[in-house]
Design a protein around this motif. Structure first.
Motif, PDB file in Angstrom:
ATOM      1  N   ARG A  89       0.878  -1.269   0.112  1.00  0.00           N
ATOM      2  CA  ARG A  89       0.000   0.070   0.032  1.00  0.00           C
ATOM      3  C   ARG A  89       0.938   1.305  -0.173  1.00  0.00           C
ATOM      4  NH1 ARG A  89      -4.786  -1.717   4.324  1.00  0.00           N
ATOM      5  NH2 ARG A  89      -5.401  -3.230   3.311  1.00  0.00           N
ATOM      6  N   THR A  90       1.767   1.111   0.892  1.00  0.00           N
ATOM      7  CA  THR A  90       2.764   2.345   0.807  1.00  0.00           C
ATOM      8  C   THR A  90       3.463   2.480  -0.557  1.00  0.00           C
ATOM      9  OG1 THR A  90       3.230   2.064   3.377  1.00  0.00           O
ATOM     10  CG2 THR A  90       4.812   3.211   2.012  1.00  0.00           C
ATOM     11  N   GLU A  91       3.850   1.259  -1.210  1.00  0.00           N
ATOM     12  CA  GLU A  91       4.507   1.394  -2.470  1.00  0.00           C
ATOM     13  C   GLU A  91       3.391   1.985  -3.491  1.00  0.00           C
ATOM     14  OE1 GLU A  91       7.457   1.344  -5.263  1.00  0.00           O
ATOM     15  OE2 GLU A  91       7.436   1.047  -3.037  1.00  0.00           O
ATOM     16  N   GLU A  92       2.131   1.467  -3.202  1.00  0.00           N
ATOM     17  CA  GLU A  92       1.336   2.078  -4.474  1.00  0.00           C
ATOM     18  C   GLU A  92       0.933   3.619  -4.078  1.00  0.00           C
ATOM     19  OE1 GLU A  92      -2.289  -0.265  -3.669  1.00  0.00           O
ATOM     20  OE2 GLU A  92      -1.496  -1.921  -4.794  1.00  0.00           O
ATOM     21  N   ARG A  93       0.951   3.956  -2.819  1.00  0.00           N
ATOM     22  CA  ARG A  93       0.707   5.464  -2.391  1.00  0.00           C
ATOM     23  C   ARG A  93       2.115   6.150  -2.979  1.00  0.00           C
ATOM     24  NH1 ARG A  93      -1.521   3.417   2.494  1.00  0.00           N
ATOM     25  NH2 ARG A  93       0.616   3.751   3.549  1.00  0.00           N
ATOM     26  N   ARG A  94       3.355   5.736  -2.873  1.00  0.00           N
ATOM     27  CA  ARG A  94       4.418   6.442  -3.455  1.00  0.00           C
ATOM     28  C   ARG A  94       4.368   6.372  -4.782  1.00  0.00           C
ATOM     29  NH1 ARG A  94       8.794   5.530  -5.707  1.00  0.00           N
ATOM     30  NH2 ARG A  94       8.452   3.382  -6.101  1.00  0.00           N
ATOM     31  N   ARG A  95       3.763   5.312  -5.496  1.00  0.00           N
ATOM     32  CA  ARG A  95       3.794   5.285  -6.857  1.00  0.00           C
ATOM     33  C   ARG A  95       3.026   6.184  -7.455  1.00  0.00           C
ATOM     34  NH1 ARG A  95       4.669  -0.614  -6.626  1.00  0.00           N
ATOM     35  NH2 ARG A  95       2.421  -0.802  -6.747  1.00  0.00           N
ATOM     36  N   ALA A  96       1.624   6.309  -6.620  1.00  0.00           N
ATOM     37  CA  ALA A  96       0.623   7.144  -6.980  1.00  0.00           C
ATOM     38  C   ALA A  96       1.118   8.538  -6.794  1.00  0.00           C
ATOM     39  CB  ALA A  96      -0.608   6.816  -6.116  1.00  0.00           C
ATOM     40  N   ALA A  97       1.882   8.893  -5.609  1.00  0.00           N
ATOM     41  CA  ALA A  97       2.399  10.119  -5.515  1.00  0.00           C
ATOM     42  C   ALA A  97       3.457  10.638  -6.658  1.00  0.00           C
ATOM     43  CB  ALA A  97       2.977  10.077  -3.986  1.00  0.00           C
ATOM     44  N   ASP A  98       4.243   9.586  -6.730  1.00  0.00           N
ATOM     45  CA  ASP A  98       5.365  10.093  -7.978  1.00  0.00           C
ATOM     46  C   ASP A  98       4.719  10.149  -9.253  1.00  0.00           C
ATOM     47  OD1 ASP A  98       7.515   9.467  -6.095  1.00  0.00           O
ATOM     48  OD2 ASP A  98       7.831   7.600  -6.869  1.00  0.00           O
ATOM     49  N   ALA A  99       3.417   9.293  -9.459  1.00  0.00           N
ATOM     50  CA  ALA A  99       2.688   9.539 -10.708  1.00  0.00           C
ATOM     51  C   ALA A  99       1.947  11.169 -10.851  1.00  0.00           C
ATOM     52  CB  ALA A  99       1.559   8.682 -10.949  1.00  0.00           C
ATOM     53  N   ARG A 100       1.459  11.129  -9.580  1.00  0.00           N
ATOM     54  CA  ARG A 100       0.832  12.606  -9.346  1.00  0.00           C
ATOM     55  C   ARG A 100       1.860  13.819  -9.411  1.00  0.00           C
ATOM     56  NH1 ARG A 100      -2.049  10.111  -5.310  1.00  0.00           N
ATOM     57  NH2 ARG A 100      -0.663  11.011  -3.854  1.00  0.00           N
ATOM     58  N   THR A 101       3.017  13.506  -8.941  1.00  0.00           N
ATOM     59  CA  THR A 101       4.250  14.547  -9.118  1.00  0.00           C
ATOM     60  C   THR A 101       4.798  14.622 -10.359  1.00  0.00           C
ATOM     61  OG1 THR A 101       4.993  14.049  -6.916  1.00  0.00           O
ATOM     62  CG2 THR A 101       6.398  15.104  -8.096  1.00  0.00           C
ATOM     63  N   LYS A 102       4.946  13.349 -11.089  1.00  0.00           N
ATOM     64  CA  LYS A 102       5.340  13.567 -12.426  1.00  0.00           C
ATOM     65  C   LYS A 102       4.403  14.172 -13.305  1.00  0.00           C
ATOM     66  CE  LYS A 102       7.091  10.574 -16.261  1.00  0.00           C
ATOM     67  NZ  LYS A 102       7.280   9.106 -16.718  1.00  0.00           N
ATOM     68  N   ALA A 103       3.238  13.744 -13.194  1.00  0.00           N
ATOM     69  CA  ALA A 103       2.062  14.484 -13.931  1.00  0.00           C
ATOM     70  C   ALA A 103       2.025  16.041 -13.567  1.00  0.00           C
ATOM     71  CB  ALA A 103       0.653  13.896 -13.609  1.00  0.00           C
ATOM     72  N   GLN A 104       2.120  16.357 -12.344  1.00  0.00           N
ATOM     73  CA  GLN A 104       2.149  17.864 -11.952  1.00  0.00           C
ATOM     74  C   GLN A 104       3.225  18.363 -12.830  1.00  0.00           C
ATOM     75  OE1 GLN A 104       2.100  17.779  -7.849  1.00  0.00           O
ATOM     76  NE2 GLN A 104      -0.087  17.204  -7.712  1.00  0.00           N
ATOM     77  N   GLU A 105       4.570  17.714 -12.425  1.00  0.00           N
ATOM     78  CA  GLU A 105       5.822  18.415 -13.411  1.00  0.00           C
ATOM     79  C   GLU A 105       5.541  18.610 -14.802  1.00  0.00           C
ATOM     80  OE1 GLU A 105       8.749  15.746 -12.127  1.00  0.00           O
ATOM     81  OE2 GLU A 105       9.041  16.760  -9.977  1.00  0.00           O
ATOM     82  N   GLU A 106       4.929  17.171 -15.471  1.00  0.00           N
ATOM     83  CA  GLU A 106       4.861  17.416 -16.833  1.00  0.00           C
ATOM     84  C   GLU A 106       3.570  18.547 -17.070  1.00  0.00           C
ATOM     85  OE1 GLU A 106       3.699  13.543 -17.745  1.00  0.00           O
ATOM     86  OE2 GLU A 106       5.727  12.642 -17.859  1.00  0.00           O
ATOM     87  N   SER A 107       2.740  18.628 -16.534  1.00  0.00           N
ATOM     88  CA  SER A 107       1.926  19.691 -16.470  1.00  0.00           C
ATOM     89  C   SER A 107       2.288  21.064 -16.477  1.00  0.00           C
ATOM     90  CB  SER A 107       0.703  19.452 -15.603  1.00  0.00           C
ATOM     91  OG  SER A 107      -0.338  20.563 -15.993  1.00  0.00           O
ATOM     92  N   ALA A 108       3.225  21.096 -15.270  1.00  0.00           N
ATOM     93  CA  ALA A 108       4.009  22.395 -15.220  1.00  0.00           C
ATOM     94  C   ALA A 108       4.848  22.828 -16.330  1.00  0.00           C
ATOM     95  CB  ALA A 108       4.856  22.311 -13.844  1.00  0.00           C
ATOM     96  N   VAL A 109       5.338  21.853 -16.687  1.00  0.00           N
ATOM     97  CA  VAL A 109       6.570  21.960 -17.873  1.00  0.00           C
ATOM     98  C   VAL A 109       5.717  22.375 -19.001  1.00  0.00           C
ATOM     99  CG1 VAL A 109       8.170  20.839 -19.300  1.00  0.00           C
ATOM    100  CG2 VAL A 109       8.370  20.519 -16.993  1.00  0.00           C
ATOM    101  N   LYS A 110       4.576  21.495 -19.161  1.00  0.00           N
ATOM    102  CA  LYS A 110       3.873  21.927 -20.449  1.00  0.00           C
ATOM    103  C   LYS A 110       3.453  23.271 -20.472  1.00  0.00           C
ATOM    104  CE  LYS A 110      -0.078  20.233 -22.991  1.00  0.00           C
ATOM    105  NZ  LYS A 110      -1.185  19.067 -23.238  1.00  0.00           N
ATOM    106  N   ARG A 111       2.863  23.730 -19.218  1.00  0.00           N
ATOM    107  CA  ARG A 111       2.306  25.202 -18.750  1.00  0.00           C
ATOM    108  C   ARG A 111       3.164  25.931 -19.156  1.00  0.00           C
ATOM    109  NH1 ARG A 111      -0.511  22.928 -14.484  1.00  0.00           N
ATOM    110  NH2 ARG A 111       1.111  23.783 -13.075  1.00  0.00           N
TER     111      ARG A 111
END
Length: 501
Positions: A89-111
């Motif tokens: 669960r922790t790994e899933e939360r970490r992966r989800a957090a990483d995915a959100r962070t990556k998505a946010q970073e990609e979104s920020a880079v895109k913006r």
């Protein structure tokens, strides 16, 4: 005998008694043996019971131990399972957090990329608008930027007339007129005839067509509509075109009067034509749009440097010129004086490149000439470029646009016609202007050289290119076919004499 019998009887009795005693003893021993056997059996049974009880107790203890071990093992397995689930669960939360962070970073880079692209487009729109404004402003400065050195050729023209007659006089005059610098799109192409008897100079001038006047006022960029051109109102375009023709006419007459001695030329007849195609027939036409006969004394009354001067009004009212009422529509007029110049050779405008011979020293060019030379160089490389207005360039000598959709963008150009080292402050200033204008690239072009600090700064910036004199000399040769000199007082560090000669 009786005694013997008595003794025998005693003996027998004693034997019987002994047997009896023995029997009793044996019976007692047998009883004791049986009792002992029973006792031993009982002890054995007791010990067996004890052993059995101990065995049962040991078995029970073993079973309890096994149960305890199993319980502990089950507890450990359950704990490990819970920990595994928790870790998952922790790994899933970490992966989800990483995915959100990556998505946010990609979104920020895109913006950020979108904002930067938007900013670049806005900057490009601003530069295009500035280029148009600069072009119109240059047209407005035609009179102020006329060739003020034309009078220096008066003696040469007089000598040409004395030595070669009117043809030599006219040829030399045409070369003098051709040295006048015009904004991009204007030619200054003229032919002339001189009449010594009347001391009158006849000039036939090739006027530019109406497409030299920008029909766009400005460019605007929005996300929804993209790059939008703001059209210029037709009346304003027509007025600008008429004003431009009038300024060219006054400028050419002024330079011709300045270049010729007053005792040789007292009047000038100027006929301005526009060569084009008749859209109705496709045939070549050459309507006369401007015709004026100007006397030297009367023309001298015109204050060409006066900002309030109306060139069209000056021609019509003061010089009594015949001006096309609709020059934008190429409506022709009758000339003041007709003359045929077909037998005379035209001399095209002398732009910066045409005016350079194969061994011209770049340091002898004026700053404006050097800037226009650099503009031509960038155009020959394949970029669109403009020279900025000198009084409002904010440290920018030129602007170039690379229209490649991948690596293209706006480029700020600084042209330094220096004979000594270009200081680090010039590179700093270029970087500042690039950031202010949101330019993709900056180029510093100089006839001289820069120091290590400037090169290091440019390398660290990553978007600044420096073209030193020796590289510029090579590029002019490669792209414009110009073999030039650079008359520096000393050879810069790391250069050879061949880099200057």
């Amino acid at each position: 005998m009786a005694r013997r019998k008595g003794l025998i009887a005693q003996m027998l009795d004693a034997r019987k008694q002994a047997k009896k005693l023995q029997a009793q003893a044996e019976a007692r021993w047998h009883r004791e043996l049986i009792a002992e056997q029973k006792r031993q059996e009982a002890e054995a049974r007791r010990e067996a019971k004890q052993a059995e009880a101990a065995a049962k107790k040991a078995e029970a203890a073993r079973l309890r131990h096994q149960l305890q071990e199993k319980r502990l093992a089950d507890q450990a397995a359950a704990k490990a399972a819970r920990e595994a689930v928790q870790r998952e669960r922790t790994e899933e939360r970490r992966r989800a957090a990483d995915a959100r962070t990556k998505a946010q970073e990609e979104s920020a880079v895109k913006r950020l990329a979108e904002r930067e692209a938007h900013a670049r487009k806005i900057a490009e729109a601003e530069f295009r608008t500035d280029a148009i404004s600069t072009k119109v402003a240059e047209y407005g400065q035609l009179l102020a930027r006329r060739n003020r050195r034309a009078s220096e050729y008066a003696l040469e023209l007089a000598a040409a007339l004395s030595n070669g007659g009117p043809p030599a006089f006219v040829e030399r005059l045409q070369h003098v007129l051709a040295q006048s610098r015009y904004p991009e799109g204007l030619t200054g192409k003229a032919a002339a005839h001189y009449d010594p008897a009347s001391r009158e100079l006849l000039i036939e001038y090739e006027l530019p067509l109406r497409d030299v006047v920008p029909t766009i006022v400005a460019y605007r960029y929005t996300t929804g509509k993209g790059m939008v051109a703001v059209p210029r109102k037709e009346p304003e375009t027509k007025k600008l075109y008429g004003d431009l023709l009038a300024r060219l006419t006054l400028r050419t007459i002024s330079e011709a009067f300045e270049a010729t001695p007053s005792e040789l030329v007292t009047g000038i007849v100027f006929n301005g034509y526009a060569t084009t195609k008749d859209k109705a027939t496709g045939r070549a036409i050459r309507p006369l749009l401007m015709s004026v006969g100007a006397e030297r004394d009367k023309f001298a009354m015109v204050q060409l440097d006066e900002p309030e001067l109306d060139p069209v009004l000056c021609l019509r009212s003061h010089l009594n010129a015949i001006v096309s009422p609709h020059p934008y529509d190429l409506e022709g007029v009758r000339p003041v004086v007709s003359f045929d110049l077909s037998k005379y050779k035209f001399v095209d405008e002398m732009d910066v490149v045409a005016g350079l011979d194969s061994r011209t020293d770049l340091l002898t060019l004026s700053p404006g000439e050097f800037e226009h030379l650099i503009r031509r160089l960038f155009e020959s490389i394949g970029m669109k470029s403009w020279v900025t207005q000198a009084s409002k360039d904010e440290g920018v000598d030129g602007v170039a646009v690379n229209e490649d959709p991948i690596v293209g963008g706006l480029c700020i150009i600084q042209a330094k016609r220096y004979s000594k080292i270009v200081g680090l402050e010039a590179v700093h200033a270029l970087a500042g202007v690039m950031d202010h204008k949101r330019a993709a690239k900056g180029v510093l072009v100089t006839t001289s050289w820069v120091g290590k600090a400037s090169r290091d700064f440019a390398a660290a910036n990553g978007r600044i290119e420096i073209i030193e004199g020796r590289n510029l000399k090579h590029m002019l040769k490669e792209h414009l076919g110009l073999d030039v000199l650079i008359g520096l007082e000393r050879i810069p560090p790391g250069w050879d004499r061949a880099d200057l000669a």
